[in-house]
Design a protein around this motif. Structure first.
Motif, PDB file in Angstrom:
ATOM      1  N   VAL A 147     -15.561 -12.492  -6.037  1.00  0.00           N
ATOM      2  CA  VAL A 147     -15.123 -11.244  -6.563  1.00  0.00           C
ATOM      3  C   VAL A 147     -15.277 -10.313  -4.995  1.00  0.00           C
ATOM      4  CG1 VAL A 147     -15.379  -9.270  -7.576  1.00  0.00           C
ATOM      5  CG2 VAL A 147     -15.448 -11.441  -9.127  1.00  0.00           C
ATOM      6  N   TRP A 148     -14.775  -9.453  -4.387  1.00  0.00           N
ATOM      7  CA  TRP A 148     -15.041  -8.548  -3.579  1.00  0.00           C
ATOM      8  C   TRP A 148     -14.767  -7.114  -3.439  1.00  0.00           C
ATOM      9  CZ3 TRP A 148     -12.490 -12.523  -3.305  1.00  0.00           C
ATOM     10  CH2 TRP A 148     -11.401 -12.489  -2.447  1.00  0.00           C
ATOM     11  N   GLU A 149     -14.704  -6.264  -2.877  1.00  0.00           N
ATOM     12  CA  GLU A 149     -14.659  -5.099  -3.052  1.00  0.00           C
ATOM     13  C   GLU A 149     -14.696  -4.393  -1.692  1.00  0.00           C
ATOM     14  OE1 GLU A 149     -15.306  -2.335  -6.320  1.00  0.00           O
ATOM     15  OE2 GLU A 149     -17.067  -2.809  -6.809  1.00  0.00           O
ATOM     16  N   ALA A 150     -14.111  -2.812  -1.567  1.00  0.00           N
ATOM     17  CA  ALA A 150     -14.773  -2.157  -0.791  1.00  0.00           C
ATOM     18  C   ALA A 150     -16.026  -1.327  -1.419  1.00  0.00           C
ATOM     19  CB  ALA A 150     -13.436  -1.633  -0.003  1.00  0.00           C
ATOM     20  N   ASP A 151     -16.732   0.066  -0.395  1.00  0.00           N
ATOM     21  CA  ASP A 151     -17.730   0.849  -1.183  1.00  0.00           C
ATOM     22  C   ASP A 151     -16.651   2.101  -1.271  1.00  0.00           C
ATOM     23  OD1 ASP A 151     -17.249   1.982   1.186  1.00  0.00           O
ATOM     24  OD2 ASP A 151     -18.591   1.376   2.272  1.00  0.00           O
ATOM     25  N   SER A 152     -17.409   2.885  -1.690  1.00  0.00           N
ATOM     26  CA  SER A 152     -16.634   4.176  -2.023  1.00  0.00           C
ATOM     27  C   SER A 152     -16.042   4.699  -0.732  1.00  0.00           C
ATOM     28  CB  SER A 152     -17.216   4.561  -2.558  1.00  0.00           C
ATOM     29  OG  SER A 152     -18.528   5.161  -1.683  1.00  0.00           O
ATOM     30  N   ASN A 153     -16.154   4.471  -0.045  1.00  0.00           N
ATOM     31  CA  ASN A 153     -15.681   4.328   1.107  1.00  0.00           C
ATOM     32  C   ASN A 153     -14.236   3.836   2.199  1.00  0.00           C
ATOM     33  OD1 ASN A 153     -17.020   7.324   1.938  1.00  0.00           O
ATOM     34  ND2 ASN A 153     -18.733   5.766   3.007  1.00  0.00           N
ATOM     35  N   GLY A 154     -14.290   3.235   1.109  1.00  0.00           N
ATOM     36  CA  GLY A 154     -12.936   2.265   1.356  1.00  0.00           C
ATOM     37  C   GLY A 154     -12.846   1.227   2.599  1.00  0.00           C
ATOM     38  N   PHE A 180     -15.720 -13.370 -17.648  1.00  0.00           N
ATOM     39  CA  PHE A 180     -16.980 -13.178 -16.666  1.00  0.00           C
ATOM     40  C   PHE A 180     -16.822 -11.471 -16.816  1.00  0.00           C
ATOM     41  CE2 PHE A 180     -14.204 -12.473 -12.751  1.00  0.00           C
ATOM     42  CZ  PHE A 180     -12.739 -12.374 -13.346  1.00  0.00           C
ATOM     43  N   TYR A 181     -17.809 -11.286 -16.428  1.00  0.00           N
ATOM     44  CA  TYR A 181     -18.138  -9.758 -16.937  1.00  0.00           C
ATOM     45  C   TYR A 181     -19.134  -9.505 -15.298  1.00  0.00           C
ATOM     46  CZ  TYR A 181     -20.906 -10.967 -20.109  1.00  0.00           C
ATOM     47  OH  TYR A 181     -22.240 -11.978 -21.392  1.00  0.00           O
ATOM     48  N   PHE A 182     -19.147  -7.610 -14.660  1.00  0.00           N
ATOM     49  CA  PHE A 182     -19.978  -7.267 -14.045  1.00  0.00           C
ATOM     50  C   PHE A 182     -20.177  -5.964 -14.002  1.00  0.00           C
ATOM     51  CE2 PHE A 182     -16.133  -8.620 -11.990  1.00  0.00           C
ATOM     52  CZ  PHE A 182     -15.739  -7.259 -11.055  1.00  0.00           C
ATOM     53  N   ASP A 183     -21.275  -5.700 -13.411  1.00  0.00           N
ATOM     54  CA  ASP A 183     -20.890  -3.562 -12.805  1.00  0.00           C
ATOM     55  C   ASP A 183     -20.755  -3.677 -11.667  1.00  0.00           C
ATOM     56  OD1 ASP A 183     -21.518  -2.797 -15.369  1.00  0.00           O
ATOM     57  OD2 ASP A 183     -23.504  -3.398 -14.801  1.00  0.00           O
ATOM     58  N   ALA A 184     -19.016  -2.595 -10.830  1.00  0.00           N
ATOM     59  CA  ALA A 184     -19.353  -2.533  -9.966  1.00  0.00           C
ATOM     60  C   ALA A 184     -18.543  -0.978 -10.091  1.00  0.00           C
ATOM     61  CB  ALA A 184     -17.933  -3.973  -9.746  1.00  0.00           C
ATOM     62  N   ILE A 185     -18.394  -0.641  -8.420  1.00  0.00           N
ATOM     63  CA  ILE A 185     -18.026   0.287  -8.514  1.00  0.00           C
ATOM     64  C   ILE A 185     -16.164   0.917  -8.348  1.00  0.00           C
ATOM     65  CG2 ILE A 185     -19.443   1.402  -6.969  1.00  0.00           C
ATOM     66  CD1 ILE A 185     -17.638   0.987  -4.979  1.00  0.00           C
ATOM     67  N   THR A 186     -15.467   1.585  -8.757  1.00  0.00           N
ATOM     68  CA  THR A 186     -13.845   1.816  -8.819  1.00  0.00           C
ATOM     69  C   THR A 186     -13.466   1.525  -7.271  1.00  0.00           C
ATOM     70  OG1 THR A 186     -14.174   3.386 -10.998  1.00  0.00           O
ATOM     71  CG2 THR A 186     -12.333   4.023  -9.905  1.00  0.00           C
ATOM     72  N   PRO A 187     -12.546   0.725  -7.372  1.00  0.00           N
ATOM     73  CA  PRO A 187     -12.121   0.525  -5.945  1.00  0.00           C
ATOM     74  C   PRO A 187     -10.964   2.052  -5.633  1.00  0.00           C
ATOM     75  CG  PRO A 187     -10.957  -0.380  -7.712  1.00  0.00           C
ATOM     76  CD  PRO A 187     -11.665   0.016  -8.676  1.00  0.00           C
ATOM     77  N   VAL A 188     -10.942   2.189  -4.239  1.00  0.00           N
ATOM     78  CA  VAL A 188     -10.400   2.965  -3.746  1.00  0.00           C
ATOM     79  C   VAL A 188      -9.740   2.679  -2.913  1.00  0.00           C
ATOM     80  CG1 VAL A 188     -12.367   4.600  -4.114  1.00  0.00           C
ATOM     81  CG2 VAL A 188     -12.381   3.743  -1.437  1.00  0.00           C
ATOM     82  N   PRO A 189      -8.279   3.789  -2.428  1.00  0.00           N
ATOM     83  CA  PRO A 189      -7.730   3.414  -1.306  1.00  0.00           C
ATOM     84  C   PRO A 189      -8.449   2.594   0.050  1.00  0.00           C
ATOM     85  CG  PRO A 189      -6.457   4.817  -2.025  1.00  0.00           C
ATOM     86  CD  PRO A 189      -7.679   4.982  -2.351  1.00  0.00           C
ATOM     87  N   TYR A 190      -8.134   1.226   0.697  1.00  0.00           N
ATOM     88  CA  TYR A 190      -8.595   1.241   2.285  1.00  0.00           C
ATOM     89  C   TYR A 190      -7.930   1.329   3.409  1.00  0.00           C
ATOM     90  CZ  TYR A 190      -7.360  -3.420   1.200  1.00  0.00           C
ATOM     91  OH  TYR A 190      -7.023  -4.427   1.403  1.00  0.00           O
ATOM     92  N   PRO A 191      -8.427   1.930   4.474  1.00  0.00           N
ATOM     93  CA  PRO A 191      -7.839   1.516   5.460  1.00  0.00           C
ATOM     94  C   PRO A 191      -7.280   0.407   6.154  1.00  0.00           C
ATOM     95  CG  PRO A 191      -9.485   2.716   6.125  1.00  0.00           C
ATOM     96  CD  PRO A 191      -9.529   2.047   4.462  1.00  0.00           C
ATOM     97  N   ILE A 192      -6.060  -0.048   6.531  1.00  0.00           N
ATOM     98  CA  ILE A 192      -5.991  -0.802   7.510  1.00  0.00           C
ATOM     99  C   ILE A 192      -6.110  -0.452   9.024  1.00  0.00           C
ATOM    100  CG2 ILE A 192      -4.749  -2.460   8.557  1.00  0.00           C
ATOM    101  CD1 ILE A 192      -2.299  -2.315   6.197  1.00  0.00           C
ATOM    102  N   LEU A 193      -7.727  -1.574   9.307  1.00  0.00           N
ATOM    103  CA  LEU A 193      -7.664  -0.879  10.507  1.00  0.00           C
ATOM    104  C   LEU A 193      -7.026  -0.913  11.284  1.00  0.00           C
ATOM    105  CD1 LEU A 193     -11.079  -4.058  11.908  1.00  0.00           C
ATOM    106  CD2 LEU A 193     -10.992  -0.861  11.226  1.00  0.00           C
ATOM    107  N   CYS A 194      -7.331   0.359  12.109  1.00  0.00           N
ATOM    108  CA  CYS A 194      -5.590   0.733  13.137  1.00  0.00           C
ATOM    109  C   CYS A 194      -5.739   1.081  14.885  1.00  0.00           C
ATOM    110  CB  CYS A 194      -4.699   1.811  12.539  1.00  0.00           C
ATOM    111  SG  CYS A 194      -3.780   1.353  10.843  1.00  0.00           S
ATOM    112  N   ASP A 195      -7.241   1.117  14.910  1.00  0.00           N
ATOM    113  CA  ASP A 195      -7.620   1.512  16.217  1.00  0.00           C
ATOM    114  C   ASP A 195      -7.478  -0.251  17.121  1.00  0.00           C
ATOM    115  OD1 ASP A 195      -8.966  -1.010  14.823  1.00  0.00           O
ATOM    116  OD2 ASP A 195     -11.151  -0.044  16.027  1.00  0.00           O
ATOM    117  N   GLY A 196      -6.973  -1.265  16.679  1.00  0.00           N
ATOM    118  CA  GLY A 196      -6.211  -1.987  18.164  1.00  0.00           C
ATOM    119  C   GLY A 196      -4.513  -2.164  17.740  1.00  0.00           C
ATOM    120  N   PRO A 197      -3.912  -3.653  17.676  1.00  0.00           N
ATOM    121  CA  PRO A 197      -2.480  -3.989  17.695  1.00  0.00           C
ATOM    122  C   PRO A 197      -2.259  -3.874  16.512  1.00  0.00           C
ATOM    123  CG  PRO A 197      -3.925  -5.278  18.856  1.00  0.00           C
ATOM    124  CD  PRO A 197      -5.301  -4.276  18.112  1.00  0.00           C
TER     125      PRO A 197
END
Lengths: 229, 229
Positions: A147-154, A180-197
């Protein structure tokens, strides 16, 4: 040797498959044919050709252990999803797979059901409860779930300069009820890294820069195909 | 959204051309279609997909100012020649063009006819006399000609660690008879740099690692197309 626009393709295919095994020969024959057809059909200009090669070079040069620009390129061109669909076709009733993406890591820790995966104090708390079932609806116990997710800043942990260990990640196992169950944070939209090609491509093509909010799951269970879902 | 192997292509094309101009839309539509057709026709495996992306990444990462691995990749796949033929089609009777290759530089010095381009004491002396003519056989005076060649070991100046200035290069002009001439060394076959991704490809495909001996010429003359020949 004089080559024209049409006969160059079979010449290159011959050069490219002098000692290759049958599979490699076939893949190269198709690859060269498609690259040449693309150039012929678009009447690719010298400037476009050069810009494309420079862009590919930049994609490789920006890559690091934690930044896989070419995986992102494959994702945004739909190639990752297509290859996944070709290799792991889903039977009717199965959850559609999605691509692994660039943010899965191998450093996640084993967790017990009920544990928390996030250390982010600013995230909105979220309780996640899932059931792993076969396509007949029977629960599957003992499935391993990444399981993986971004933080509250995406932002994913590995994107941070301060990254020193896994955060927003865990490896769980489904219980006797397939849960299976766990505590997490509500996911937020996250940016695709746009500082490159990839960012250059987004500007040129007018694509949006955000992905929808995700909690990612990857399942493994002996006796089942290794599905990325 | 559920996507299958067939309908994913038109979805990606739509995503990729939201704000692009007409030319970019067309090029992307053809590019995505060919990438997807390639994956579908070859039933590209997940391992092959990953190996291909890793290889492309390595091509970009090994690039420097003086090492353009992706140009070499374009050369060995015949794409450079094809793009040159598309953009600069030769009229009947004209000398067939060839690709610029990775060893042209902008640091060559202007030379007078009769000068020497090589400082290599080990090369076999060669006197080069050429005439620039139009396709009717009339001499063309005042054409600018870039000339470059490797040393007697098949190494170009910019490949050497000790590189500090141009060697084996010069810029000449054709005289009133359309002639230009200079002292050089007899060219020897030169290796394609095989310590990187291109070398990996050569091993896999069984291609030979040497190119035939070359003295390279690039012509420019106002009123004529800028042909790379």
């Amino acid at each position: 040797m004089d080559l024209n626009i049409e006969d160059i393709t079979k010449t290159v295919i011959k050069f490219c498959s002098q000692g290759a095994d049958a599979r490699m020969k076939f893949v190269l024959e198709r690859l060269v044919t498609h690259i040449h057809d693309f150039a012929r059909e678009t009447r690719l200009t010298t400037d476009e050709w050069r810009a494309g090669l420079d862009w590919l070079e930049a994609c490789g040069r920006i890559c690091t252990e934690n930044r896989k620009e070419l995986i992102t390129v494959s994702d945004i061109f739909g190639l990752s999803t297509l290859v996944d669909e070709i290799n792991y076709p889903k039977p009717p009733g199965a959850t559609q797979g999605s691509i692994l993406g660039p943010f899965h890591t191998t450093e996640a820790e084993e967790k017990a059901n009920g544990d928390s995966i996030s250390h982010d104090p600013n995230g909105e708390p979220l309780f996640v409860l899932c059931t792993v079932k076969d396509t007949k609806g029977n629960p599957i116990p003992g499935a391993q779930v990444h399981v993986w997710e971004a933080d509250s800043n995406g932002e994913y942990d590995i994107e941070k300069l301060s990254h020193s260990g896994p955060d927003g990640r865990g490896i769980f196992h489904s219980d006797d009820q397939g849960e299976f169950y766990f505590d997490a944070i509500t996911p937020v939209p996250y940016p695709i890294l746009c500082d490159g090609p990839v960012g250059v491509f987004f500007k040129l093509s007018g694509r949006h820069e955000y992905r929808p909010a995700h909690v990612h799951f990857m399942f493994e269970k002996e006796g089942f195909d290794n599905l990325i879902t």
